[in-house]
Design a protein around this motif. Structure first.
Motif, PDB file in Angstrom:
ATOM      1  N   ASP A 176      42.481  73.804  16.469  1.00 18.91           N
ATOM      2  CA  ASP A 176      42.189  72.476  17.449  1.00 18.91           C
ATOM      3  C   ASP A 176      41.951  72.668  18.623  1.00 18.91           C
ATOM      4  OD1 ASP A 176      43.715  71.147  19.182  1.00 18.91           O
ATOM      5  OD2 ASP A 176      44.560  70.057  17.684  1.00 18.91           O
ATOM      6  N   GLY A 177      41.867  71.694  19.577  1.00 18.36           N
ATOM      7  CA  GLY A 177      40.837  72.169  20.882  1.00 18.36           C
ATOM      8  C   GLY A 177      41.559  72.646  21.592  1.00 18.36           C
ATOM      9  N   LEU A 178      43.317  72.112  21.258  1.00 18.60           N
ATOM     10  CA  LEU A 178      44.165  73.251  22.558  1.00 18.60           C
ATOM     11  C   LEU A 178      44.687  74.131  22.654  1.00 18.60           C
ATOM     12  CD1 LEU A 178      46.778  70.232  23.264  1.00 18.60           C
ATOM     13  CD2 LEU A 178      45.678  70.450  24.459  1.00 18.60           C
ATOM     14  N   ARG A 179      44.470  74.145  21.671  1.00 19.83           N
ATOM     15  CA  ARG A 179      44.109  76.561  21.190  1.00 19.83           C
ATOM     16  C   ARG A 179      43.088  76.440  21.522  1.00 19.83           C
ATOM     17  NH1 ARG A 179      44.232  79.588  15.238  1.00 19.83           N
ATOM     18  NH2 ARG A 179      44.341  81.485  15.646  1.00 19.83           N
ATOM     19  N   VAL A 180      42.098  76.523  21.515  1.00 18.29           N
ATOM     20  CA  VAL A 180      40.694  76.624  21.677  1.00 18.29           C
ATOM     21  C   VAL A 180      40.472  76.612  22.997  1.00 18.29           C
ATOM     22  CG1 VAL A 180      38.291  76.244  22.178  1.00 18.29           C
ATOM     23  CG2 VAL A 180      39.503  75.580  20.037  1.00 18.29           C
ATOM     24  N   LEU A 181      40.903  76.022  23.602  1.00 20.45           N
ATOM     25  CA  LEU A 181      41.736  76.112  25.194  1.00 20.45           C
ATOM     26  C   LEU A 181      42.040  76.850  26.359  1.00 20.45           C
ATOM     27  CD1 LEU A 181      40.715  74.423  28.196  1.00 20.45           C
ATOM     28  CD2 LEU A 181      42.402  72.442  27.357  1.00 20.45           C
ATOM     29  N   ALA A 182      43.271  76.885  25.104  1.00 19.15           N
ATOM     30  CA  ALA A 182      44.224  77.882  25.405  1.00 19.15           C
ATOM     31  C   ALA A 182      43.743  79.364  25.631  1.00 19.15           C
ATOM     32  CB  ALA A 182      45.909  77.741  25.089  1.00 19.15           C
ATOM     33  N   ASP A 183      43.171  79.484  24.327  1.00 18.16           N
ATOM     34  CA  ASP A 183      42.439  80.793  23.977  1.00 18.16           C
ATOM     35  C   ASP A 183      41.397  81.526  25.189  1.00 18.16           C
ATOM     36  OD1 ASP A 183      44.688  81.227  22.363  1.00 18.16           O
ATOM     37  OD2 ASP A 183      42.585  81.186  20.395  1.00 18.16           O
ATOM     38  N   VAL A 184      40.405  80.670  25.246  1.00 15.21           N
ATOM     39  CA  VAL A 184      39.427  80.370  26.304  1.00 15.21           C
ATOM     40  C   VAL A 184      40.005  80.568  27.786  1.00 15.21           C
ATOM     41  CG1 VAL A 184      38.111  79.858  25.111  1.00 15.21           C
ATOM     42  CG2 VAL A 184      38.917  78.425  26.545  1.00 15.21           C
ATOM     43  N   ARG A 185      40.739  80.443  28.488  1.00 17.36           N
ATOM     44  CA  ARG A 185      41.578  80.193  29.519  1.00 17.36           C
ATOM     45  C   ARG A 185      42.626  81.311  29.259  1.00 17.36           C
ATOM     46  NH1 ARG A 185      38.551  77.580  31.749  1.00 17.36           N
ATOM     47  NH2 ARG A 185      39.043  75.280  32.070  1.00 17.36           N
ATOM     48  N   ARG A 186      43.146  81.272  28.711  1.00 19.07           N
ATOM     49  CA  ARG A 186      43.753  83.574  28.951  1.00 19.07           C
ATOM     50  C   ARG A 186      42.715  84.661  28.657  1.00 19.07           C
ATOM     51  NH1 ARG A 186      47.570  81.075  25.217  1.00 19.07           N
ATOM     52  NH2 ARG A 186      46.484  81.615  22.928  1.00 19.07           N
ATOM     53  N   ALA A 187      41.379  84.231  28.222  1.00 25.09           N
ATOM     54  CA  ALA A 187      40.228  85.217  28.580  1.00 25.09           C
ATOM     55  C   ALA A 187      39.734  85.218  29.763  1.00 25.09           C
ATOM     56  CB  ALA A 187      39.840  84.948  27.172  1.00 25.09           C
ATOM     57  N   GLY A 188      40.443  84.073  30.578  1.00 25.12           N
ATOM     58  CA  GLY A 188      40.049  84.710  31.918  1.00 25.12           C
ATOM     59  C   GLY A 188      38.675  83.312  31.379  1.00 25.12           C
ATOM     60  N   GLY A 218      40.906  67.565  18.165  1.00 29.21           N
ATOM     61  CA  GLY A 218      40.979  66.934  17.228  1.00 29.21           C
ATOM     62  C   GLY A 218      39.427  67.664  16.229  1.00 29.21           C
ATOM     63  N   LEU A 219      39.687  68.851  16.794  1.00 27.40           N
ATOM     64  CA  LEU A 219      38.881  69.743  15.758  1.00 27.40           C
ATOM     65  C   LEU A 219      38.825  70.392  14.604  1.00 27.40           C
ATOM     66  CD1 LEU A 219      37.165  70.828  19.067  1.00 27.40           C
ATOM     67  CD2 LEU A 219      35.776  69.613  18.033  1.00 27.40           C
ATOM     68  N   PRO A 220      37.914  70.672  13.544  1.00 32.66           N
ATOM     69  CA  PRO A 220      38.930  71.008  12.597  1.00 32.66           C
ATOM     70  C   PRO A 220      38.611  72.893  12.349  1.00 32.66           C
ATOM     71  CG  PRO A 220      36.271  70.510  12.206  1.00 32.66           C
ATOM     72  CD  PRO A 220      36.419  69.361  13.687  1.00 32.66           C
ATOM     73  N   LEU A 221      39.628  73.300  12.046  1.00 33.33           N
ATOM     74  CA  LEU A 221      39.334  74.925  11.487  1.00 33.33           C
ATOM     75  C   LEU A 221      40.017  75.514  13.158  1.00 33.33           C
ATOM     76  CD1 LEU A 221      36.051  76.499  10.998  1.00 33.33           C
ATOM     77  CD2 LEU A 221      37.568  75.109   9.224  1.00 33.33           C
ATOM     78  N   VAL A 248      22.213  70.013  26.379  1.00 33.08           N
ATOM     79  CA  VAL A 248      23.843  69.402  25.172  1.00 33.08           C
ATOM     80  C   VAL A 248      23.522  70.840  24.453  1.00 33.08           C
ATOM     81  CG1 VAL A 248      25.246  68.260  24.727  1.00 33.08           C
ATOM     82  CG2 VAL A 248      23.481  67.784  26.370  1.00 33.08           C
ATOM     83  N   ASP A 249      24.158  71.282  24.143  1.00 34.75           N
ATOM     84  CA  ASP A 249      24.327  72.265  23.201  1.00 34.75           C
ATOM     85  C   ASP A 249      26.000  71.491  21.705  1.00 34.75           C
ATOM     86  OD1 ASP A 249      22.349  73.787  22.921  1.00 34.75           O
ATOM     87  OD2 ASP A 249      23.946  75.433  24.244  1.00 34.75           O
ATOM     88  N   TRP A 250      25.651  71.575  21.045  1.00 35.24           N
ATOM     89  CA  TRP A 250      26.191  70.538  20.547  1.00 35.24           C
ATOM     90  C   TRP A 250      26.957  71.451  18.649  1.00 35.24           C
ATOM     91  CZ3 TRP A 250      24.867  65.610  16.651  1.00 35.24           C
ATOM     92  CH2 TRP A 250      26.617  65.897  15.860  1.00 35.24           C
ATOM     93  N   VAL A 251      28.185  71.809  19.030  1.00 35.95           N
ATOM     94  CA  VAL A 251      29.228  72.110  18.120  1.00 35.95           C
ATOM     95  C   VAL A 251      30.386  71.031  16.964  1.00 35.95           C
ATOM     96  CG1 VAL A 251      28.620  74.540  19.054  1.00 35.95           C
ATOM     97  CG2 VAL A 251      31.430  73.269  19.628  1.00 35.95           C
ATOM     98  N   ARG A 252      30.885  71.573  15.820  1.00 40.02           N
ATOM     99  CA  ARG A 252      31.160  70.614  15.621  1.00 40.02           C
ATOM    100  C   ARG A 252      32.452  71.376  15.102  1.00 40.02           C
ATOM    101  NH1 ARG A 252      26.211  70.227  14.759  1.00 40.02           N
ATOM    102  NH2 ARG A 252      25.106  67.990  14.945  1.00 40.02           N
ATOM    103  N   ASP A 253      33.515  72.319  15.435  1.00 36.13           N
ATOM    104  CA  ASP A 253      34.512  73.130  15.139  1.00 36.13           C
ATOM    105  C   ASP A 253      34.590  73.666  16.028  1.00 36.13           C
ATOM    106  OD1 ASP A 253      34.323  75.725  14.333  1.00 36.13           O
ATOM    107  OD2 ASP A 253      33.106  75.181  12.758  1.00 36.13           O
ATOM    108  N   GLY A 254      36.212  74.081  15.686  1.00 36.62           N
ATOM    109  CA  GLY A 254      36.688  74.562  16.638  1.00 36.62           C
ATOM    110  C   GLY A 254      36.921  76.031  17.293  1.00 36.62           C
ATOM    111  N   GLU A 255      36.311  76.606  16.149  1.00 38.16           N
ATOM    112  CA  GLU A 255      35.822  78.205  15.946  1.00 38.16           C
ATOM    113  C   GLU A 255      34.487  78.239  16.354  1.00 38.16           C
ATOM    114  OE1 GLU A 255      36.074  79.581  12.084  1.00 38.16           O
ATOM    115  OE2 GLU A 255      38.237  79.447  11.928  1.00 38.16           O
ATOM    116  N   ALA A 256      33.693  76.986  16.308  1.00 36.42           N
ATOM    117  CA  ALA A 256      32.155  77.673  17.017  1.00 36.42           C
ATOM    118  C   ALA A 256      32.623  77.137  18.421  1.00 36.42           C
ATOM    119  CB  ALA A 256      31.130  76.630  16.613  1.00 36.42           C
TER     120      ALA A 256
END
Length: 223
Positions: A58-70, A53-56, A27-35
């Motif tokens: 939001d998790g939904l934005r992270v999810l959407a961005d990585v899916r758009r990146a393929g 509910g991540l700082p920096l 397990v690699d553990w990060v504590r914010d959405g940018e990381a």
């Protein structure tokens, strides 16, 4: 299997990391959405657990961005948001599964194992090749019906190879499955583990592809 945990609550994150490690995950553990987004873009994780509910960022934005990146890494959303619209939105954006806090650790591990199996096209929980059977949930290996005791690293290496049966994996890919952040990787660790697995499970199971890596054969050569 190596996974990414994105959780900003220090007590929950530490507990999940420790518990999942005990159940066989690296397990690699990060504590914010940018990381979280940075690591998902950079590392070939087997799966990720993503709090919304991540700082920096939001998790939904992270999810959407990585899916758009393929990026196709299986992602399990872990959140305190209980509303049905939140769950629907998370799944529509690209989550593969959705769990509301508090979550039972064993259920979380089972859901992660299921996501990883499906991502590798493995419909059955137990993996089989030649006369070897591996049970990820029970953390056991049998050869011709007899239990074979394997240390955690050997088990993890065999698990990665069996998930990718018939596909050549490089030493680097195997190391990425075996070690999380802060763990020292010995230069010949993979070769040593492969040697031990061949001795315990049969020389025909894992083949060396010179200059490339290793491949696990579902059937013995000639069958």
């Amino acid at each position: 299997m190596r996974i990414l945990l994105a959780e900003d609550d220090p007590l929950l994150g530490d507990g999940l990391r420790a518990g999942l490690r005990q159940l066989g995950f690296q397990v690699d553990w990060v504590r914010d959405g940018e990381a979280a987004e940075r690591e998902l873009r950079a590392e070939p994780y087997a799966a990720a657990v993503l709090d919304l509910g991540l700082p920096l960022r939001d998790g939904l934005r992270v999810l959407a961005d990585v899916r758009r990146a393929g990026i196709k890494i299986p992602i399990l959303v872990l959140t305190a948001r209980e509303g049905v619209p939140d769950r629907v939105r998370g799944l529509d954006v690209g989550a593969d599964d959705y769990v509301v806090k508090p979550v039972d650790l064993h259920e979380l591990a089972a859901r992660l194992r299921a996501l990883i199996r499906r991502a590798h096209g493995q419909p059955q929980e137990r993996l089989r090749a030649q006369d070897v059977e591996l049970d990820p949930a029970a953390h056991t290996v049998h050869r011709a019906g007899r239990l074979v005791a394997l240390p955690s690293r050997e088990f993890a290496l065999l698990h990665a190879l069996m998930l990718n049966a018939g596909r050549v994996l490089s030493r680097e890919q195997l190391e990425q499955n075996l070690y999380s952040w802060g763990q020292e990787v010995e230069s010949n660790a993979v070769e040593v583990h492969v040697h031990h697995l061949r001795r315990k499970l049969g020389a025909s199971l894992i083949q060396t592809v010179r200059g490339v890596g290793y491949v696990l054969l579902r059937e013995r050569p000639g069958h």
